[in-house]
Design a protein around this motif. Structure first.
Motif, PDB file in Angstrom:
ATOM      1  N   ARG A   1      28.524  59.632  41.745  1.00 20.65           N
ATOM      2  CA  ARG A   1      29.048  60.970  41.643  1.00 20.65           C
ATOM      3  C   ARG A   1      30.318  61.050  40.742  1.00 20.65           C
ATOM      4  N   TRP A   2      31.109  60.035  40.632  1.00 24.22           N
ATOM      5  CA  TRP A   2      32.348  60.026  39.822  1.00 24.22           C
ATOM      6  C   TRP A   2      32.249  58.906  39.132  1.00 24.22           C
ATOM      7  N   PRO A   3      31.766  58.882  37.760  1.00 24.42           N
ATOM      8  CA  PRO A   3      31.294  57.771  37.007  1.00 24.42           C
ATOM      9  C   PRO A   3      32.557  57.285  36.401  1.00 24.42           C
ATOM     10  N   GLU A   4      33.593  58.222  36.137  1.00 21.04           N
ATOM     11  CA  GLU A   4      35.015  57.704  35.497  1.00 21.04           C
ATOM     12  C   GLU A   4      35.652  56.751  36.646  1.00 21.04           C
ATOM     13  N   TYR A   5      35.459  56.864  37.749  1.00 20.31           N
ATOM     14  CA  TYR A   5      36.204  56.340  38.666  1.00 20.31           C
ATOM     15  C   TYR A   5      35.596  54.885  38.866  1.00 20.31           C
ATOM     16  N   GLY A   6      34.471  54.723  38.454  1.00 18.04           N
ATOM     17  CA  GLY A   6      33.569  53.327  38.946  1.00 18.04           C
ATOM     18  C   GLY A   6      33.887  52.470  37.531  1.00 18.04           C
ATOM     19  N   VAL A   7      35.293  51.921  37.406  1.00 17.53           N
ATOM     20  CA  VAL A   7      35.427  51.008  36.380  1.00 17.53           C
ATOM     21  C   VAL A   7      36.620  49.913  37.274  1.00 17.53           C
ATOM     22  N   HIS A   8      36.775  48.876  36.121  1.00 18.38           N
ATOM     23  CA  HIS A   8      37.507  48.018  36.461  1.00 18.38           C
ATOM     24  C   HIS A   8      37.773  47.298  38.096  1.00 18.38           C
ATOM     25  N   GLY A   9      36.493  46.954  38.592  1.00 16.77           N
ATOM     26  CA  GLY A   9      36.243  46.485  40.082  1.00 16.77           C
ATOM     27  C   GLY A   9      35.773  47.539  40.878  1.00 16.77           C
ATOM     28  N   LYS A  10      35.882  48.975  40.733  1.00 11.96           N
ATOM     29  CA  LYS A  10      35.629  50.004  41.531  1.00 11.96           C
ATOM     30  C   LYS A  10      34.352  50.440  41.591  1.00 11.96           C
ATOM     31  N   GLU A  11      33.387  49.715  40.742  1.00  7.66           N
ATOM     32  CA  GLU A  11      31.930  50.205  40.797  1.00  7.66           C
ATOM     33  C   GLU A  11      31.264  50.404  41.906  1.00  7.66           C
ATOM     34  N   ARG A  12      31.552  49.682  43.136  1.00 11.28           N
ATOM     35  CA  ARG A  12      30.606  49.742  44.490  1.00 11.28           C
ATOM     36  C   ARG A  12      31.678  50.256  45.586  1.00 11.28           C
ATOM     37  N   THR A  13      33.062  50.667  45.048  1.00  9.85           N
ATOM     38  CA  THR A  13      33.849  51.422  46.106  1.00  9.85           C
ATOM     39  C   THR A  13      33.145  52.540  46.847  1.00  9.85           C
ATOM     40  N   THR A  14      33.000  52.824  48.052  1.00  9.89           N
ATOM     41  CA  THR A  14      32.580  54.000  48.879  1.00  9.89           C
ATOM     42  C   THR A  14      33.420  54.859  49.626  1.00  9.89           C
ATOM     43  N   LEU A  15      32.989  55.935  49.970  1.00 11.84           N
ATOM     44  CA  LEU A  15      33.781  56.891  50.614  1.00 11.84           C
ATOM     45  C   LEU A  15      34.244  56.090  52.010  1.00 11.84           C
ATOM     46  N   ARG A  16      33.198  55.517  52.736  1.00 12.69           N
ATOM     47  CA  ARG A  16      33.730  54.983  53.806  1.00 12.69           C
ATOM     48  C   ARG A  16      35.056  53.934  53.674  1.00 12.69           C
TER      49      ARG A  16
END
Length: 364
Positions: A95-110
């Motif tokens: 939902r937030w492609p700009e955020y999913g970089v540098h190791g944050k690709e799988r970060t979840t809201l939980r």
């Protein structure tokens, strides 16, 4: 300094503790509320609301309780889940492609809501940003790598929590944290609580002050609160610009009575929180999610989605000494909100008078 208010029969020891804190000078301005069986059984106000000591603390005095604010950031995020804008466990990058970089690709809201997203502080690249540069601070989190692989460690996201949720809401639901809280959460819960204090309520806001000049440097959490500069500086946090901004991790402004009422109805199956979120998300909100050593608190704790929980309480506190909780043992709610920034010993003494243990509620 005067103490105003009332206590119901059986709660005189609570008044005695509060009066002693004021008489000894350990408290210069605070509100205290206790609720049981749907009614307020303690409402006390002591000291002053302003640094010049010209405005007595009233039962409608608003004050910033630092990390107690995060509870309501969580609720705003869960409203977006309720509405289908995202789920707790999908990668935010969808939902937030700009955020999913540098190791944050799988970060979840939980992971964000349980302080395991690996961004417990703003990066060094944000050191030159102003405290109220909302976009700049949010973008610094987008560009930064997490400090650890998300989901593998634990540390309260002391100043970043609100900016992360705000970014998630903007990307997934096309709205902001302030809009969801003030337009949905606050009205649904009937709260006298504000992200962005309206003009008509500014005269009710209390000034923050240090208990000791060295207070900010004594904090275990100090390394996580350094960037951006000013979050612990009363010259900034007492300003109109700050009070009318949205810095979700810390700058909700509210009253002790409002927080005691919120915690008093928090777990109720017929209460407003369950009505707001629905049964499934209400259960998720209150369920223990992760237990471990929290590096920012410096101790082992259990997080739900937004609260600290143990066998005796569901609670949240804020740096400086404010705290609120629901007693799982005694079925009462209590809120102690202060403008005198110090440790949590004052709230802990109030809790002891109620038979509660307030161990681990904030970032002393």
């Amino acid at each position: 300094m005067r103490v105003e208010g009332f206590v119901a029969d059986g709660y005189e020891p609570v008044r005695q503790v509060f009066q002693r804190l004021v008489d000894e000078g350990r408290e210069t301005g605070a509100g205290l509320s206790v609720r049981r069986d749907g009614r307020e059984v303690v409402r006390l106000s002591g000291g002053w609301a302003d640094a010049a000591r010209t405005r007595p603390w009233r039962d409608d005095t608003l004050v910033m309780p630092y990390s107690l604010s995060k509870t309501f950031v969580t609720l705003a995020a869960l409203v977006a889940v309720r509405d289908g804008a995202l789920t707790l466990d999908e990668p935010l990058a969808g939902r937030w492609p700009e955020y999913g970089v540098h190791g944050k690709e799988r970060t979840t809201l939980r992971q964000v809501l349980t302080h395991r997203a690996g961004q417990p502080r703003f990066p060094e690249t944000a050191a030159g940003l102003d405290l109220l540069d909302d976009r700049g601070l949010r973008e610094s989190l987008i560009r930064a790598a997490p400090e650890y692989v998300p989901g593998t460690s634990l540390g309260e996201h002391a100043l970043t929590y609100g900016h992360l949720v705000d970014g998630i809401l903007r990307a997934s639901a096309g709205t902001t944290l302030g809009e969801v809280f003030n337009g949905v959460v606050r009205p649904a819960l009937g709260l006298d609580a504000w992200f962005g204090v309206p003009d008509g309520a500014l005269e009710r806001v209390a000034d923050l002050e240090y208990a000791h000049p060295e207070w900010p440097r004594r904090l275990h959490a100090a390394p996580w609160l350094r960037i951006p500069d000013g979050a612990l500086d009363p010259e900034r946090t007492n300003s109109r610009a700050w009070r009318q901004s949205v810095f979700g991790a810390v700058n909700l402004h509210t009253t002790a009575s409002a927080m005691a009422e919120f915690f008093g109805r928090l777990t109720a199956e017929d209460g407003p929180v369950r009505a707001l979120l629905g049964p499934q998300l209400h259960t998720e909100l209150l369920t223990s999610q992760v237990t471990g050593h929290d590096e920012v608190f410096g101790t082992r704790i259990t997080w739900t989605l937004g609260f600290v929980r143990d066998q005796g309480k569901i609670a949240k506190g804020g740096i400086g000494g404010s705290a609120a909780w629901w007693s799982l043992r005694h079925h009462h709610a209590c809120a102690y909100l202060t403008r005198r920034l110090d440790d949590h010993s004052r709230a802990a003494e109030i809790a002891a008078a109620l038979g509660d243990d307030l161990t681990v509620v904030g970032e002393d």
